[in-house]
Write a protein that holds these residues in place. Structure first.
Motif, PDB file in Angstrom:
ATOM      1  N   GLN A  21      19.987  25.282  63.306  1.00 46.59           N
ATOM      2  CA  GLN A  21      21.012  24.921  64.289  1.00 46.59           C
ATOM      3  C   GLN A  21      21.977  26.073  64.539  1.00 46.59           C
ATOM      4  O   GLN A  21      22.400  26.304  65.683  1.00 46.59           O
ATOM      5  CB  GLN A  21      21.790  23.703  63.802  1.00 46.59           C
ATOM      6  CG  GLN A  21      21.063  22.385  63.918  1.00 46.59           C
ATOM      7  CD  GLN A  21      21.906  21.232  63.412  1.00 46.59           C
ATOM      8  OE1 GLN A  21      22.492  21.293  62.327  1.00 46.59           O
ATOM      9  NE2 GLN A  21      21.990  20.166  64.190  1.00 46.59           N
ATOM     10  N   LEU A  22      22.331  26.796  63.481  1.00 46.24           N
ATOM     11  CA  LEU A  22      23.379  27.807  63.591  1.00 46.24           C
ATOM     12  C   LEU A  22      22.854  29.189  63.942  1.00 46.24           C
ATOM     13  O   LEU A  22      23.642  30.076  64.289  1.00 46.24           O
ATOM     14  CB  LEU A  22      24.162  27.877  62.279  1.00 46.24           C
ATOM     15  CG  LEU A  22      24.891  26.586  61.870  1.00 46.24           C
ATOM     16  CD1 LEU A  22      25.545  26.754  60.507  1.00 46.24           C
ATOM     17  CD2 LEU A  22      25.924  26.202  62.914  1.00 46.24           C
TER      18      LEU A  22
ATOM     19  N   THR B 262      26.418  27.141  70.653  1.00 48.42           N
ATOM     20  CA  THR B 262      25.263  26.422  70.158  1.00 48.42           C
ATOM     21  C   THR B 262      24.099  26.734  71.083  1.00 48.42           C
ATOM     22  O   THR B 262      24.241  27.534  72.013  1.00 48.42           O
ATOM     23  CB  THR B 262      25.533  24.905  70.080  1.00 48.42           C
ATOM     24  OG1 THR B 262      24.431  24.259  69.428  1.00 48.42           O
ATOM     25  CG2 THR B 262      25.704  24.306  71.473  1.00 48.42           C
TER      26      THR B 262
ATOM     27  N   ILE C  52      29.196  20.045  69.728  1.00 50.36           N
ATOM     28  CA  ILE C  52      30.059  21.129  69.280  1.00 50.36           C
ATOM     29  C   ILE C  52      31.419  20.989  69.938  1.00 50.36           C
ATOM     30  O   ILE C  52      31.533  20.621  71.122  1.00 50.36           O
ATOM     31  CB  ILE C  52      29.421  22.499  69.602  1.00 50.36           C
ATOM     32  CG1 ILE C  52      30.214  23.630  68.944  1.00 50.36           C
ATOM     33  CG2 ILE C  52      29.260  22.709  71.093  1.00 50.36           C
ATOM     34  CD1 ILE C  52      29.466  24.957  68.950  1.00 50.36           C
TER      35      ILE C  52
ATOM     36  N   ILE D  19      21.192  31.323  66.529  1.00 50.33           N
ATOM     37  CA  ILE D  19      20.881  31.266  67.956  1.00 50.33           C
ATOM     38  C   ILE D  19      19.845  32.332  68.292  1.00 50.33           C
ATOM     39  O   ILE D  19      20.093  33.525  68.097  1.00 50.33           O
ATOM     40  CB  ILE D  19      22.150  31.475  68.802  1.00 50.33           C
ATOM     41  CG1 ILE D  19      23.192  30.396  68.441  1.00 50.33           C
ATOM     42  CG2 ILE D  19      21.827  31.433  70.286  1.00 50.33           C
ATOM     43  CD1 ILE D  19      24.505  30.549  69.181  1.00 50.33           C
TER      44      ILE D  19
ATOM     45  N   ASN E 170      33.167  28.576  70.848  1.00 48.80           N
ATOM     46  CA  ASN E 170      32.088  28.115  69.977  1.00 48.80           C
ATOM     47  C   ASN E 170      30.751  28.232  70.698  1.00 48.80           C
ATOM     48  O   ASN E 170      30.701  28.179  71.933  1.00 48.80           O
ATOM     49  CB  ASN E 170      32.322  26.666  69.554  1.00 48.80           C
ATOM     50  CG  ASN E 170      33.467  26.541  68.573  1.00 48.80           C
ATOM     51  OD1 ASN E 170      33.748  27.465  67.801  1.00 48.80           O
ATOM     52  ND2 ASN E 170      34.146  25.405  68.585  1.00 48.80           N
TER      53      ASN E 170
ATOM     54  N   ILE F  10      22.598  18.378  70.069  1.00 45.48           N
ATOM     55  CA  ILE F  10      23.726  19.312  70.039  1.00 45.48           C
ATOM     56  C   ILE F  10      25.045  18.546  70.157  1.00 45.48           C
ATOM     57  O   ILE F  10      25.155  17.575  70.895  1.00 45.48           O
ATOM     58  CB  ILE F  10      23.641  20.383  71.154  1.00 45.48           C
ATOM     59  CG1 ILE F  10      23.592  19.734  72.540  1.00 45.48           C
ATOM     60  CG2 ILE F  10      22.434  21.270  70.948  1.00 45.48           C
ATOM     61  CD1 ILE F  10      23.657  20.737  73.677  1.00 45.48           C
TER      62      ILE F  10
END
Length: 281
Positions: free
Chosen positions: A119-120, A213, A203, A122, A211, A201
């Motif tokens: 997830q983190l 994602t 965020i 990219i 931020n 997702i």
């Protein structure tokens, strides 16, 4: 794969036993749903698998603890055991109830850390979109293409056939299928949250903080989300709509959007009340 198929089958069987229950649809919620929306990205597929995996573990633990309680109630009550046991400890049991929970936590931690990493981290982005949360609408920038637009909720009286109430918007985010989309999210006034359940997702959009994602939609279609951070009186009227199309349709939409949204900027001091129309502060 066998484990995943077993978990999916178990959840489906449970749904069949619940009156009026339905599995969630793709892209939007379904009446009486009892599970996540269908996955449209690899990340959401991992989230769904992890959820089902945890469901099996907690179910087994619950059944085991219930069985122990029943044994204690019926086997070790005063009537069944008029002479109480004088056992003070059992080394084997103490080792087991220490080692087994550790093994369970490790079994949970490994896929959990893998999911967080995916997830983190990219990947190289094919498309970059900046979403700015405002009271109470979203502004989307396509920095690689030089245009931006506001996205407001469509009022119930203006809904077209097939558009869901409280989720449809006038200007949709459009992205190509099977391409990595990097989402940059920020708040313009208060904290909002950008969330699309079928993409997996969610965020926060924080003022003064960018931020990021990402997602890669694997199916064409229309996917809905909402602001998921309480942001004021019209928080419930701040939907998100993402349309996933093929490369040809995406290129055509880009050409049209560059003309439609040329030299447009979000007006200062604008909000959207529950009527869904811009109002000056």
């Amino acid at each position: 794969m066998r484990v995943q198929n077993f978990l999916v089958g178990a959840v489906s069987a449970a749904a069949a036993l619940v009156p009026m229950a339905a599995m969630a649809g793709l892209g939007q919620p379904s009446p009486w749903q009892i599970s996540f929306q269908q996955a449209a990205t690899p990340i959401m597929e991992q989230i769904t698998w992890f959820h089902d995996f945890l469901l099996v573990i907690i179910t087994l633990i619950t059944v085991f603890v219930l069985a122990l309680l029943l044994v204690v109630i019926f086997k070790f009550n005063a009537r069944a055991n008029p002479v109480p046991s004088k056992t003070t400890h059992n080394t084997l049991i103490e080792v087991v109830w220490t080692v087994v929970p550790v093994m369970i936590l490790v079994a949970i931690a490994i896929p959990s850390f893998r999911l967080l990493f995916n997830q983190l981290t990219i990947p190289a982005a094919d498309v970059t979109i900046k979403a700015t949360g405002k009271q109470w609408f979203w502004t989307y920038d396509y920095p690689d293409n030089g245009f931006s637009f506001d996205s407001l909720m469509v009022q119930e009286k203006d809904l077209k056939p097939g558009q869901p109430r409280l989720l449809a918007v006038d200007n949709e985010v459009v992205v190509p299928v099977n391409k990595v989309v990097r989402m940059q999210v920020v708040g313009a006034d208060v904290i909002h949250a950008f969330a699309v359940p079928s993409f997996g997702i969610k965020i926060d959009a924080v003022p003064g903080r960018l931020n990021e994602t990402w997602f890669r939609a694997t199916r064409e279609g229309v996917y809905y989300g909402q602001c998921s951070e309480l942001c004021g009186k019209d928080h419930a009227f701040m939907p998100i709509t993402v349309r996933v199309v093929n490369d040809k349709d995406y290129a055509a939409w880009l050409d049209e959007a560059k003309k439609k949204f040329a030299n447009t900027t979000a007006p200062e001091g604008i909000n959207v009340a529950s009527t869904g129309t811009p109002q000056a502060q």
